[in-house]
Design an enzyme around this catalytic site. Structure first.
Site, PDB file in Angstrom:
ATOM      1  N   SER A  65      67.040  25.636 -71.073  1.00 55.11           N
ATOM      2  CA  SER A  65      67.710  26.923 -71.009  1.00 55.11           C
ATOM      3  C   SER A  65      67.453  27.774 -72.241  1.00 55.11           C
ATOM      4  O   SER A  65      67.422  27.256 -73.367  1.00 55.11           O
ATOM      5  CB  SER A  65      69.229  26.710 -70.852  1.00 55.11           C
ATOM      6  OG  SER A  65      69.916  27.934 -70.875  1.00 55.11           O
ATOM      7  N   GLY A  66      67.280  29.059 -71.987  1.00 54.38           N
ATOM      8  CA  GLY A  66      67.252  30.022 -73.078  1.00 54.38           C
ATOM      9  C   GLY A  66      68.659  30.344 -73.530  1.00 54.38           C
ATOM     10  O   GLY A  66      68.860  31.162 -74.426  1.00 54.38           O
ATOM     11  N   ASP A  80      70.779  29.505 -66.469  1.00 55.12           N
ATOM     12  CA  ASP A  80      71.368  30.796 -66.128  1.00 55.12           C
ATOM     13  C   ASP A  80      70.757  31.376 -64.857  1.00 55.12           C
ATOM     14  O   ASP A  80      69.535  31.474 -64.722  1.00 55.12           O
ATOM     15  CB  ASP A  80      71.161  31.786 -67.274  1.00 55.12           C
ATOM     16  CG  ASP A  80      71.932  31.399 -68.528  1.00 55.12           C
ATOM     17  OD1 ASP A  80      72.470  30.282 -68.559  1.00 55.12           O
ATOM     18  OD2 ASP A  80      71.978  32.203 -69.477  1.00 55.12           O
ATOM     19  N   GLU A  88      74.977  34.476 -66.489  1.00 56.10           N
ATOM     20  CA  GLU A  88      74.164  34.519 -67.694  1.00 56.10           C
ATOM     21  C   GLU A  88      75.120  34.205 -68.841  1.00 56.10           C
ATOM     22  O   GLU A  88      76.032  34.987 -69.137  1.00 56.10           O
ATOM     23  CB  GLU A  88      73.522  35.895 -67.883  1.00 56.10           C
ATOM     24  CG  GLU A  88      72.468  36.240 -66.857  1.00 56.10           C
ATOM     25  CD  GLU A  88      71.186  35.430 -67.037  1.00 56.10           C
ATOM     26  OE1 GLU A  88      70.875  35.063 -68.191  1.00 56.10           O
ATOM     27  OE2 GLU A  88      70.508  35.163 -66.027  1.00 56.10           O
ATOM     28  N   ASP A 119      66.045  25.638 -64.724  1.00 54.70           N
ATOM     29  CA  ASP A 119      66.654  26.615 -65.602  1.00 54.70           C
ATOM     30  C   ASP A 119      68.164  26.563 -65.368  1.00 54.70           C
ATOM     31  O   ASP A 119      68.628  26.010 -64.362  1.00 54.70           O
ATOM     32  CB  ASP A 119      66.070  27.993 -65.262  1.00 54.70           C
ATOM     33  CG  ASP A 119      66.733  29.110 -66.024  1.00 54.70           C
ATOM     34  OD1 ASP A 119      66.974  28.933 -67.226  1.00 54.70           O
ATOM     35  OD2 ASP A 119      67.024  30.151 -65.410  1.00 54.70           O
ATOM     36  N   ASN A 133      60.663  34.065 -68.086  1.00 56.15           N
ATOM     37  CA  ASN A 133      60.518  33.031 -69.106  1.00 56.15           C
ATOM     38  C   ASN A 133      60.467  31.624 -68.513  1.00 56.15           C
ATOM     39  O   ASN A 133      60.324  30.636 -69.239  1.00 56.15           O
ATOM     40  CB  ASN A 133      61.644  33.131 -70.156  1.00 56.15           C
ATOM     41  CG  ASN A 133      63.016  32.851 -69.583  1.00 56.15           C
ATOM     42  OD1 ASN A 133      63.279  33.127 -68.415  1.00 56.15           O
ATOM     43  ND2 ASN A 133      63.888  32.309 -70.395  1.00 56.15           N
ATOM     44  N   ASP A 168      64.270  31.231 -62.262  1.00 52.31           N
ATOM     45  CA  ASP A 168      64.377  32.556 -61.649  1.00 52.31           C
ATOM     46  C   ASP A 168      63.757  33.675 -62.468  1.00 52.31           C
ATOM     47  O   ASP A 168      63.523  34.767 -61.949  1.00 52.31           O
ATOM     48  CB  ASP A 168      65.848  32.897 -61.401  1.00 52.31           C
ATOM     49  CG  ASP A 168      66.576  33.229 -62.697  1.00 52.31           C
ATOM     50  OD1 ASP A 168      67.083  34.359 -62.839  1.00 52.31           O
ATOM     51  OD2 ASP A 168      66.628  32.353 -63.583  1.00 52.31           O
TER      52      ASP A 168
END
Length: 415
Positions: A288-289, A202, A209, A200, A359, A356
């Site tokens: 990544s979101g 962020d 973030e 991931d 999601n 972390d």
């Protein structure tokens, strides 16, 4: 099995059975370490025509313990060998102990695992509790090896006699109580095979973030942070929360993208982790979101092999408050892990995922090893293992890579 294979197999079994009855001597030498001790011991033993069955040597703070398991000397020479070894040991200011027995070490039990324990610091109490839990689980500790002494203390236990999954369950529970990090993986050749590491972005690869960095420029940081925190705790649907947060960025000038890129802070140890993995031939990717406007830059800067994220829509030099293309959400991250693995030619069992938030859970569970990095409680409980120190390169220790190897590689590159 062919007749020749059967004969060979039976011969091997017969030879192993016979060797278990052969008289052997365990020769133990201990004292202050100095050059030439190992060579001197075996020079002494060579005069008695013994064969080497096993050797183990450990040096801790300048003190050596050298164990040699050898076949017994010809009849009548046992006493002479003992006297000679003791005399040699005394001459080099070492101590000697010689124990008679039969055969080799007892066979290791079925089920072999590598248990990595990380502590900051690693206390005697925690070490005792981990060792006791291994024993209660039916395991035997065959060997202990220190992987690193800073920025955390990392030690690896080679354990046999218990299957990996039940051992992992028992130790993860124990670790949570003790405040240490424990990873349990199956031992075997696969640990040296090519791997894929996907993480991931962020609060994992970076300390920030990204959407909150954009929000700070739009003057809606607090609103976005509240929605982000709820989504990371698993209280909100990720896609809905993403659209709600991005909508707050509508009208922001596209020039902010360069500013956000400059504000991104890598997690301590991130460069070391990626640099070391790449040297070892691993492939490394991120999912990544967040947004491609940042991950594409990270991919170029860090030499990543794969990167996928959401894309902020920009029209006429302004953010529209919308994202375009396929949404990278919880299910999407796991799907991308599988896709990256297929493109890399790496079995899913040889993948490592690091994340972390809630999601990240599907991705962590789909990987061969899922690492919760400074994660929310729900993620720590569900992942294969958790790392709760702020150094991303500690993941290297979970792969059996020592700090000395990392530093040696760095020094070689500088030369």
């Amino acid at each position: 099995m062919s007749a020749s294979q059967t004969s060979s197999h039976e011969s091997s079994e017969s030879s192993e059975s016979e060797s278990s009855d052969v008289p052997t001597l365990l020769v133990k030498i201990f004292g202050k370490d100095r050059p030439g001790i190992t060579a001197g011991l075996f020079d002494t033993l060579a005069a008695y025509s013994v064969d080497v069955v096993d050797i183990e040597q450990v040096v801790t703070r300048g003190r050596m313990v050298l164990c040699a398991l050898v076949t017994a000397p010809p009849r009548g020479l046992d006493g002479d060998l003992r006297a000679t070894v003791h005399s040699w040991a005394e001459s080099v200011k070492m101590q000697a102990e010689i124990i008679s027995g039969l055969g080799d070490n007892r066979p290791r039990g079925l089920g072999r695992s590598l248990v990595t324990v990380l502590g900051h610091p690693l206390t005697a109490e925690a070490t005792a509790a981990i060792a006791a839990r291994i024993t209660r689980s039916g395991g035997n500790i065959d060997r202990i090896f220190r992987l690193a002494k800073y920025p955390v203390t990392a030690v690896e236990f080679a354990v046999s006699g218990v299957e990996t999954e039940p051992l992992r369950t028992a130790l993860v529970t124990e670790a949570a109580v003790l405040g240490v990090d424990v990873a349990v993986v199956a031992a075997g050749l696969h640990r040296r095979a090519q791997r894929l590491v996907v993480m991931d972005v962020d609060s994992t690869l970076i300390q920030d973030e990204v959407i909150e960095l954009f929000a700070a420029h739009a003057g809606c940081e607090e609103q976005v942070a509240e929605v982000t925190a709820a989504a990371m705790r698993g209280e909100l649907d990720f896609e809905q929360s993403l659209h709600a947060r991005v909508a707050l960025l509508e009208g922001l000038d596209a020039s902010v993208v360069d500013k956000v890129r400059s504000e991104v802070r890598l997690t301590p140890g991130a460069r070391t982790l990626i640099r070391t993995l790449k040297r070892l031939g691993f492939q490394v990717g991120v999912v990544s979101g967040g947004f491609t406007q940042v991950t594409d830059d990270l991919m170029e800067r860090l030499g990543l092999d794969f990167a996928q994220a959401n894309t902020l829509e920009i029209v006429d030099g302004k953010l529209t408050g919308r994202v375009t293309g396929e949404i990278v959400d919880r299910e999407g991250k796991a799907r991308l892990l599988r896709r990256f693995a297929a493109e890399a030619g790496v079995p899913l069992s040889q993948t490592v995922a690091i994340g972390d938030g809630a999601n990240d859970l599907d991705m962590l569970n789909a990987a061969g090893l899922g690492v919760a990095f400074n994660a929310k409680p729900v993620v720590r409980q569900a992942a294969h293992t958790a790392v709760n120190v702020p150094f991303l390169d500690t993941v290297l220790y979970l792969l059996g890579i020592t700090r000395e190897e990392v530093e040696a590689a760095d020094a070689h590159e500088q030369d």
